[in-house]
Design an enzyme around this catalytic site. Structure first.
Site, PDB file in Angstrom:
ATOM      1  N   SER A   1     147.917  59.064 -42.294  1.00 31.37           N
ATOM      2  CA  SER A   1     149.194  59.699 -41.972  1.00 31.37           C
ATOM      3  C   SER A   1     149.130  61.207 -42.217  1.00 31.37           C
ATOM      4  O   SER A   1     148.381  61.676 -43.073  1.00 31.37           O
ATOM      5  CB  SER A   1     150.310  59.093 -42.823  1.00 31.37           C
ATOM      6  OG  SER A   1     150.418  57.712 -42.590  1.00 31.37           O
TER       7      SER A   1
HETATM    8  N1  SAH Z   1     149.046  54.365 -45.353  1.00 28.95           N
HETATM    9  C1  SAH Z   1     147.994  54.919 -44.507  1.00 28.95           C
HETATM   10  C2  SAH Z   1     148.415  54.894 -43.066  1.00 28.95           C
HETATM   11  C3  SAH Z   1     147.750  53.802 -42.324  1.00 28.95           C
HETATM   12  S1  SAH Z   1     148.291  53.607 -40.640  1.00 28.95           S
HETATM   13  C4  SAH Z   1     147.669  56.320 -45.011  1.00 28.95           C
HETATM   14  O1  SAH Z   1     148.035  56.627 -46.109  1.00 28.95           O
HETATM   15  O2  SAH Z   1     147.003  57.086 -44.349  1.00 28.95           O
HETATM   16  C5  SAH Z   1     149.087  52.034 -40.743  1.00 28.95           C
HETATM   17  C6  SAH Z   1     148.223  50.876 -41.114  1.00 28.95           C
HETATM   18  O3  SAH Z   1     149.007  49.699 -41.052  1.00 28.95           O
HETATM   19  C7  SAH Z   1     147.027  50.622 -40.196  1.00 28.95           C
HETATM   20  O4  SAH Z   1     145.860  50.705 -40.964  1.00 28.95           O
HETATM   21  C8  SAH Z   1     147.244  49.218 -39.669  1.00 28.95           C
HETATM   22  O5  SAH Z   1     146.038  48.480 -39.538  1.00 28.95           O
HETATM   23  C9  SAH Z   1     148.152  48.622 -40.738  1.00 28.95           C
HETATM   24  N2  SAH Z   1     148.991  47.476 -40.327  1.00 28.95           N
HETATM   25  C10 SAH Z   1     149.561  47.254 -39.122  1.00 28.95           C
HETATM   26  N3  SAH Z   1     150.253  46.096 -39.135  1.00 28.95           N
HETATM   27  C11 SAH Z   1     150.125  45.568 -40.377  1.00 28.95           C
HETATM   28  C12 SAH Z   1     150.613  44.395 -41.024  1.00 28.95           C
HETATM   29  N4  SAH Z   1     151.383  43.503 -40.382  1.00 28.95           N
HETATM   30  N5  SAH Z   1     150.295  44.181 -42.317  1.00 28.95           N
HETATM   31  C13 SAH Z   1     149.502  45.070 -42.995  1.00 28.95           C
HETATM   32  N6  SAH Z   1     149.004  46.197 -42.441  1.00 28.95           N
HETATM   33  C14 SAH Z   1     149.313  46.463 -41.145  1.00 28.95           C
END
Ligand code: SAH
Length: 204
Positions: free
Chosen positions: A48
């Site tokens: 993010s």
């Molecule tokens: N928190 C991260 C951002 C990751 S982007 C950071 O700090 O940079 C969002 C993430 O959510 C992705 O890796 C995706 O694979 C995950 N995701 C999507 N659907 C999900 C679900 N149902 N349960 C858990 N993770 C999920």
């Protein structure tokens, strides 16, 4: 990077200065690790953007010793910041649906010594993590059409749930504070996160 964010919460600012974002960015994107932009991980995941991470942290307002849940760990950048904010007396459980990313996140958190506080598991975060509830705070790092009852019911009294609520293409950052069996909702800024996926469902 942090100077340019003009943060108002000194604890969030200190944590963002301490946690090196380049430790959570793939080698090929290191040149933009300190730009205020999302960094691609897979087609369905990014690290993010720093200003968005700061907004999530300020809305969640974690305290030392808190027990938090993150849904959508990615490579673990936010989980590391949460671990920094809750400190050694706290605990962060993070759920990631992509096993490859969950394993990357686990390794990267361990390399910085956050693995005693932050624990990543592979799974679908739709049901939260009932066996570890109640949580002082829950943060959803992916776009969701609504606040799942599973999440609000896993908050302790006064606990906060922060989530980007809306369509696949645009969301509003919502903060829900639990009061008894209902809660208070505050709408924040417009934002855009990758969508929350269902286990076994490809992203469209
Ligand atoms: N928190 C991260 C951002 C990751 S982007 C950071 O700090 O940079 C969002 C993430 O959510 C992705 O890796 C995706 O694979 C995950 N995701 C999507 N659907 C999900 C679900 N149902 N349960 C858990 N993770 C999920």
């Amino acid at each position: 990077m942090v100077d340019r964010l003009h943060l108002s919460d000194p604890r969030v600012e200190a944590a963002m200065r301490k946690v090196a974002r380049d430790a959570f960015v793939p080698a090929r994107w290191l040149s933009i690790a300190y730009d205020d932009t999302p960094v691609p991980l897979t087609e369905e995941a990014t690290v993010s953007a720093p200003h968005m991470v700061a907004l999530l942290l300020e809305a969640l307002d974690p305290r030392e010793g808190d027990h938090l849940l993150e849904i959508g760990a990615g490579m673990g950048y936010l989980a590391a910041l949460l671990a920094e904010l809750v400190g050694p007396a706290g605990r962060v459980d993070a759920i990631e649906i992509d096993p490859g990313l969950a394993s990357e996140a686990t390794q990267r958190l361990a390399a910085l010594g956050y693995d005693t506080v932050a624990h990543v598991r592979v799974g679908d975060g739709h049901e939260g993590l009932p066996e570890q509830a109640p949580f002082d705070g829950i943060v959803v790092s992916c776009a969701t059409p609504d606040l799942a009852l599973a999440w609000t019911s896993e908050l302790r009294e006064g606990g906060r749930l922060v989530a980007p609520v809306g369509s696949t293409f645009e969301q509003i950052l919502v903060t829900y504070t639990r009061h008894g069996r209902s809660g208070r909702v505050v709408q924040g800024v417009p934002c855009r996160f990758v969508p929350l996926r269902r286990a076994g469902t490809p992203h469209i």
